[in-house]
Write a protein that holds these residues in place. Sequence first.
Motif, PDB file in Angstrom:
ATOM      1  N   TRP A 104     -23.763 -20.452  17.814  1.00 39.09           N
ATOM      2  CA  TRP A 104     -22.653 -21.504  18.507  1.00 39.09           C
ATOM      3  C   TRP A 104     -24.216 -21.302  19.627  1.00 39.09           C
ATOM      4  CZ3 TRP A 104     -20.837 -18.904  23.522  1.00 39.09           C
ATOM      5  CH2 TRP A 104     -19.977 -19.732  24.412  1.00 39.09           C
ATOM      6  N   LEU A 105     -24.972 -21.002  20.328  1.00 39.99           N
ATOM      7  CA  LEU A 105     -24.987 -20.562  21.506  1.00 39.99           C
ATOM      8  C   LEU A 105     -26.822 -21.581  21.558  1.00 39.99           C
ATOM      9  CD1 LEU A 105     -26.151 -16.469  22.261  1.00 39.99           C
ATOM     10  CD2 LEU A 105     -24.217 -18.140  23.649  1.00 39.99           C
ATOM     11  N   THR A 106     -27.002 -21.527  20.142  1.00 39.97           N
ATOM     12  CA  THR A 106     -28.691 -22.431  20.808  1.00 39.97           C
ATOM     13  C   THR A 106     -28.085 -23.507  19.695  1.00 39.97           C
ATOM     14  OG1 THR A 106     -28.370 -21.579  18.621  1.00 39.97           O
ATOM     15  CG2 THR A 106     -29.241 -20.181  20.319  1.00 39.97           C
ATOM     16  N   ALA A 153     -18.110 -21.901  15.041  1.00 35.96           N
ATOM     17  CA  ALA A 153     -18.713 -21.762  15.942  1.00 35.96           C
ATOM     18  C   ALA A 153     -18.547 -23.491  16.617  1.00 35.96           C
ATOM     19  CB  ALA A 153     -20.659 -22.120  15.703  1.00 35.96           C
ATOM     20  N   TYR A 178     -19.033 -14.130  11.728  1.00 37.61           N
ATOM     21  CA  TYR A 178     -19.104 -14.344  13.071  1.00 37.61           C
ATOM     22  C   TYR A 178     -19.953 -13.767  13.972  1.00 37.61           C
ATOM     23  CZ  TYR A 178     -13.444 -14.926  12.945  1.00 37.61           C
ATOM     24  OH  TYR A 178     -12.441 -15.808  12.008  1.00 37.61           O
ATOM     25  N   ILE A 179     -20.686 -12.436  12.997  1.00 40.08           N
ATOM     26  CA  ILE A 179     -22.336 -12.087  13.854  1.00 40.08           C
ATOM     27  C   ILE A 179     -23.095 -13.739  13.650  1.00 40.08           C
ATOM     28  CG2 ILE A 179     -23.849 -11.200  13.403  1.00 40.08           C
ATOM     29  CD1 ILE A 179     -22.130  -8.635  12.145  1.00 40.08           C
ATOM     30  N   ALA A 198     -21.907 -16.950  13.458  1.00 40.11           N
ATOM     31  CA  ALA A 198     -21.439 -17.529  13.738  1.00 40.11           C
ATOM     32  C   ALA A 198     -21.989 -17.584  15.906  1.00 40.11           C
ATOM     33  CB  ALA A 198     -20.096 -17.768  14.308  1.00 40.11           C
ATOM     34  N   LEU A 199     -21.880 -16.623  16.456  1.00 43.75           N
ATOM     35  CA  LEU A 199     -22.315 -16.565  17.368  1.00 43.75           C
ATOM     36  C   LEU A 199     -23.467 -17.318  18.075  1.00 43.75           C
ATOM     37  CD1 LEU A 199     -21.725 -15.682  20.490  1.00 43.75           C
ATOM     38  CD2 LEU A 199     -23.115 -12.889  19.937  1.00 43.75           C
ATOM     39  N   PRO A 200     -25.482 -16.638  17.133  1.00 44.78           N
ATOM     40  CA  PRO A 200     -26.684 -17.526  17.610  1.00 44.78           C
ATOM     41  C   PRO A 200     -26.714 -19.024  17.427  1.00 44.78           C
ATOM     42  CG  PRO A 200     -26.863 -16.119  15.911  1.00 44.78           C
ATOM     43  CD  PRO A 200     -24.942 -15.793  16.885  1.00 44.78           C
ATOM     44  N   ALA A 228     -19.666 -19.876   9.808  1.00 47.15           N
ATOM     45  CA  ALA A 228     -21.085 -19.936  10.884  1.00 47.15           C
ATOM     46  C   ALA A 228     -20.923 -21.161  11.217  1.00 47.15           C
ATOM     47  CB  ALA A 228     -22.292 -19.280  10.406  1.00 47.15           C
ATOM     48  N   GLN A 229     -20.879 -22.292  10.230  1.00 46.41           N
ATOM     49  CA  GLN A 229     -20.774 -22.828  11.559  1.00 46.41           C
ATOM     50  C   GLN A 229     -18.802 -23.236  12.442  1.00 46.41           C
ATOM     51  OE1 GLN A 229     -22.917 -26.980  11.419  1.00 46.41           O
ATOM     52  NE2 GLN A 229     -21.253 -27.670   9.774  1.00 46.41           N
ATOM     53  N   THR A 264     -31.654 -14.325  12.854  1.00 46.87           N
ATOM     54  CA  THR A 264     -30.312 -13.866  12.827  1.00 46.87           C
ATOM     55  C   THR A 264     -31.004 -12.119  12.049  1.00 46.87           C
ATOM     56  OG1 THR A 264     -29.416 -15.030  13.916  1.00 46.87           O
ATOM     57  CG2 THR A 264     -28.189 -13.204  13.217  1.00 46.87           C
TER      58      THR A 264
END
Length: 614
Positions: free
Chosen positions: A70-72, A39, A63-64, A66-68, A35-36, A81
Amino acid sequence: MTHASFILIITAIYVWAAYHSSGMYPDTPRDFYFAQRIALGDEFPLNGPAANNTFHSGPLWFYILALPLWLTGLPGIIPITVGLFGATKFLLYYRLGWLFGGAQAAIIFVLASLYPGWSSYTLVPLTHTIVIEATTILGIFAAIHARRQQTYLSYAALGLAVALMLHAHPTAFFPALFLGIFTLWALPTWKRRFSFILISIAVTTLLFLPVIIGQAIHGFPDLENLASYSNKEPLTLSLKRFFGLWAAVFLYGTHYIARFWFELPTLVCLLLVLAQSCALFVIGRSLYLYGKTSYKNKKIIALLLVFMILHTFVIMLLRSITPLWFSFSYLPAITILCGIGLYELGKQGARGRYAAVSIMVFWFCWSMAGNFYIGKSLYEPFVDTPPPKKRSLMNISNLGFINNGKHITVARFPIADLYTMAEPLCDPVHVYGHYALFIDTTFGAGVEKHCTSSKQVSLGGYVDIRQNEKGMIGLRDYAWTTLQLEPQKWLGTLGVIAPEKVWSASKPLFISNPNMYPPHRDTPLDIRDFSVEIKIPTDRAILVSKRLGTLRISSAFLNGSSVVPSYQDISGTFVFALPFSNTSTTDKYSNWTFNIQGDPDYIDIVSFRAQTTL
């Protein structure tokens, strides 16, 4: 309390438990690592999580997550999550119950999903298996819709739901196949059936296109692994294993929580299992009466029971043992059966309503207590000590009702600390103890975040302090508390101190590959008996820890007197420090002798000086 408030409360408890759960389960740091990578834009994997080191799922889960992230940019967002995705099952069960019998059935289905046992364990792995229930319920919705609408769009929706189920775990294969046959059976013409098969399979395949491409690039290695799978997993079918698996799914998990989580006396555990058995009997009788009321109701119950019977045979064919997460694929069927039984029980007069409410309160309290247990982040749990060849939770069908157990200390790290502990590691450095374990377990994800590379980190090995080579010993907070010592600084829950001298270590390890489990599995080992003698100032402490293989301290002597570690845990980390209860000395120097079994290349013996808290 409204239904919405109730669902929010149990969701909050579930997510809270997920956040405080440990990151030491191997799949969790692997998920975080990829995930990182996504991101940060460093890698966009085509392969997803590997099942039993054999074949890969699609990478959607990475990928699911990775999104949060990347955002935080906060590592703690990952367990949150995961918990949120797992908790969607409550809302989906509510909706399924509403379709069955309105608002009352809806909340009953939610409470039925709190069936005590393996349902309490979905948070333990803290990985993609947590969404098996949610994706299966989505599949049920899609199958019902496809049977009723019989449109191309509804067939595509079922194909999408099946793809999500298969992303959750391979154990969802038979439930997905069952739903497909359930839908196909209702279609009136061969043209419709052909369209359904074509469209559903096409959409399912589309979501697995990345992994197909990834496999094609490397010559389809998973196919080779599958071809030799029967050699790796000799499969067995037997009635003994069948009934053992059913007992495990319905009762062993219940007993395990009472015995090893809550540490209740054996008699109390057996009484709770008896109470659970009575509850199942009452629900079973209610299901029997429900089936007698109409042919349609009888078909619903029969369909669910046939599914569970056939699914059990499939589970037995998947692996020679039955790991605890295989039980998750049973939970939707169990919840639906229990939900129907409790709903019908509530319609059977005052006694029936009293029985239904009692069972649901019983399950709610038990399940919530399980969540709070997980959220405590225990580092000294009570665990099963099974006989040889009975692999405890790695084979749930071999569990029983009278288990032996002991308390062990484990090394756990909170995922929220992952970046904090990696901050000082951008320069060449050797790390020891829990520090080495945590960095290796997390594949250096935190180091790569701070430093763009993790190659400068050596796990253990010899460090020459006189040549200004840098070394860092790291131990969890509860280790320092046990030792009554203070580290030089804190990195979250990790206390860090510089080593004074490395007495035994040869080859450093470098951070393991996230595609390989167990870590460093191809590294040759030379396990043997060896001894190390040390003379150091009396006020020094000594860390003995392994990085690979086994570590057994046959004996330890201080000035000729036998001593035991001041701290030890199951990860192979031992610390010897004053004061000792069975020896004393007024000398400035102490003579130590350690008799050890293991590979000396990958066992570190390091002395350090720390300030006492006394």
